[in-house]
Design an enzyme around this catalytic site. Structure first.
Site, PDB file in Angstrom:
ATOM      1  N   HIS A 104      -1.625   6.836   2.799  1.00 56.83           N
ATOM      2  CA  HIS A 104      -1.553   8.079   2.035  1.00 56.83           C
ATOM      3  C   HIS A 104      -2.305   9.187   2.764  1.00 56.83           C
ATOM      4  O   HIS A 104      -3.308   8.931   3.444  1.00 56.83           O
ATOM      5  CB  HIS A 104      -2.156   7.894   0.645  1.00 56.83           C
ATOM      6  CG  HIS A 104      -1.567   6.758  -0.121  1.00 56.83           C
ATOM      7  ND1 HIS A 104      -0.223   6.676  -0.415  1.00 56.83           N
ATOM      8  CD2 HIS A 104      -2.139   5.651  -0.648  1.00 56.83           C
ATOM      9  CE1 HIS A 104       0.006   5.562  -1.108  1.00 56.83           C
ATOM     10  NE2 HIS A 104      -1.138   4.922  -1.251  1.00 56.83           N
ATOM     11  N   GLU A 121      -7.423   6.044  -3.569  1.00 52.73           N
ATOM     12  CA  GLU A 121      -7.242   5.151  -4.709  1.00 52.73           C
ATOM     13  C   GLU A 121      -8.192   3.970  -4.629  1.00 52.73           C
ATOM     14  O   GLU A 121      -8.908   3.790  -3.638  1.00 52.73           O
ATOM     15  CB  GLU A 121      -5.798   4.648  -4.755  1.00 52.73           C
ATOM     16  CG  GLU A 121      -5.380   3.863  -3.529  1.00 52.73           C
ATOM     17  CD  GLU A 121      -3.876   3.591  -3.474  1.00 52.73           C
ATOM     18  OE1 GLU A 121      -3.145   4.009  -4.384  1.00 52.73           O
ATOM     19  OE2 GLU A 121      -3.450   2.956  -2.506  1.00 52.73           O
ATOM     20  N   ARG A 199       5.610   5.235   4.088  1.00 48.04           N
ATOM     21  CA  ARG A 199       5.868   3.840   4.453  1.00 48.04           C
ATOM     22  C   ARG A 199       5.883   3.704   5.963  1.00 48.04           C
ATOM     23  O   ARG A 199       6.656   4.369   6.660  1.00 48.04           O
ATOM     24  CB  ARG A 199       7.209   3.370   3.889  1.00 48.04           C
ATOM     25  CG  ARG A 199       7.277   3.313   2.388  1.00 48.04           C
ATOM     26  CD  ARG A 199       8.540   2.564   1.934  1.00 48.04           C
ATOM     27  NE  ARG A 199       8.801   2.843   0.536  1.00 48.04           N
ATOM     28  CZ  ARG A 199       9.723   3.697   0.100  1.00 48.04           C
ATOM     29  NH1 ARG A 199      10.500   4.326   0.960  1.00 48.04           N
ATOM     30  NH2 ARG A 199       9.884   3.910  -1.188  1.00 48.04           N
TER      31      ARG A 199
END
EC number: 5.3.1.8
Length: 324
Positions: A104, A121, A199
């Protein structure tokens, strides 16, 4: 109309994913048909906005609550300064198969979609089958050139670290950390309110529509922190009843684990809302003038900053998140 603050529970937004399954049913959640990989439990995002289930604000979306009560209920730090949305996104994940190897961006990446944030996260492992693992960072010495060569030669997995996991493990995943959940784990995820994922590799498998899913190799290579972004992991078995154990800390959230064994008196502050994820067991939240809500594993609650004193009861493990 003046509404007294109370713990808000939301109807989850369920997301089908090629790697999902049916494990979230163990929490009593209603799942639509298909491979359900994500339950967005508390969300204020164009790709998923949760609505209150119960109480005076029943049926209102988190975006509507933000607009009507946000400055007061979310606390002085409870807004994203970049886009005004609720700053966090809370998910439960069922990894019936391996997720893509991904990374990310930070908030400052110049190719972020308009209005989007970066995505830092953390994961708390709710359940893990024996031998379950995750991908967590690059091996030492892997720089951009080495990773690009590995991609070109079809051996990207050789440069990634694998870590075996068990229930109770916590992983902090700052933006820029290459990572992937693998088959056999159920996870609570606390993250910045973003849906931007790049990805790097997806095992050459077909997606839900039968075609290969899009890869984002250039963006991935651009945002990876090759020297490490500060990712940390923690065994949280030492958490003691009646006290908070900090398991992840970032500029965007602080996450603590608490073990409830009987009444535990607590309070919110004017700085931030509190999010509680019940990781295991069952009990209650009590507040106000004798008001109470029964709670159980898999349920998530948003406690307004103005709630003030509240009490947790029963026998359960809770994960608390707030904005620092």
């Amino acid at each position: 109309m003046t509404v007294k603050p109370y713990p808000l529970k939301f109807k989850p937004e369920m997301k089908e994913r090629v790697w999902g399954g049916r494990a979230l049913e163990q929490f009593g959640l209603e799942l639509p048909q298909g491979h359900i990989g994500e339950g967005w439990m508390i969300g204020d995002h164009p790709n998923g906005t949760t609505k209150v289930a119960g109480g005076a604000l029943d049926g209102l979306g988190l975006d509507e609550i933000r607009e009507q009560y946000g400055r007061e209920w979310f606390g002085s730090k409870g807004f994203s300064e970049k886009n005004g949305r609720f700053p966090l996104l809370i998910k439960l994940l069922d990894c019936n198969d391996d997720l893509s190897v991904q990374v990310h961006p930070t908030d400052t990446y110049d190719r972020l979609p308009a209005g989007e944030l970066g995505k830092t996260e953390m994961w708390y492992i709710l359940d893990a089958k024996p031998g379950a693992k995750i991908i967590y960072g690059l091996k030492d010495g892997i720089d951009r050139a080495a990773l690009q060569q590995a991609i070109d030669e079809g051996r990207v997995m050789e440069g990634l670290q694998e870590v075996e996991v068990k229930a109770g493990d916590a992983f902090y995943i700052p933006a820029g950390t290459v990572h992937a959940l693998c088959a056999g784990v159920v996870v609570a995820e606390i993250q910045q309110n973003s849906d931007t994922t790049y990805r790097l590799y997806d095992y050459n498998r077909p997606g839900l529509d039968g075609g290969l899913r899009e890869l984002h190799v250039e963006d991935s290579l651009n945002v990876i922190a090759y020297e490490g972004a500060g990712a940390t992991r923690m065994n949280t078995d030492d958490a003691q009843a009646g006290s908070w154990l900090t398991i992840a800390e970032s500029p965007y959230f602080v996450v603590d684990k608490g073990v409830v064994r009987g009444p535990w008196e607590l309070s919110t502050s004017a700085d931030s809302f509190v999010i509680l994820v019940v990781a295991e067991g069952s009990g209650s939240i009590s507040w106000g003038e004798g008001e109470s809500q029964s709670v159980k594993a898999g349920e998530c609650f948003l406690l307004p900053a103005t709630l003030g004193s509240y009490s947790l009861g029963g026998e359960m493990t809770v994960i608390r998140s707030l904005v620092p």
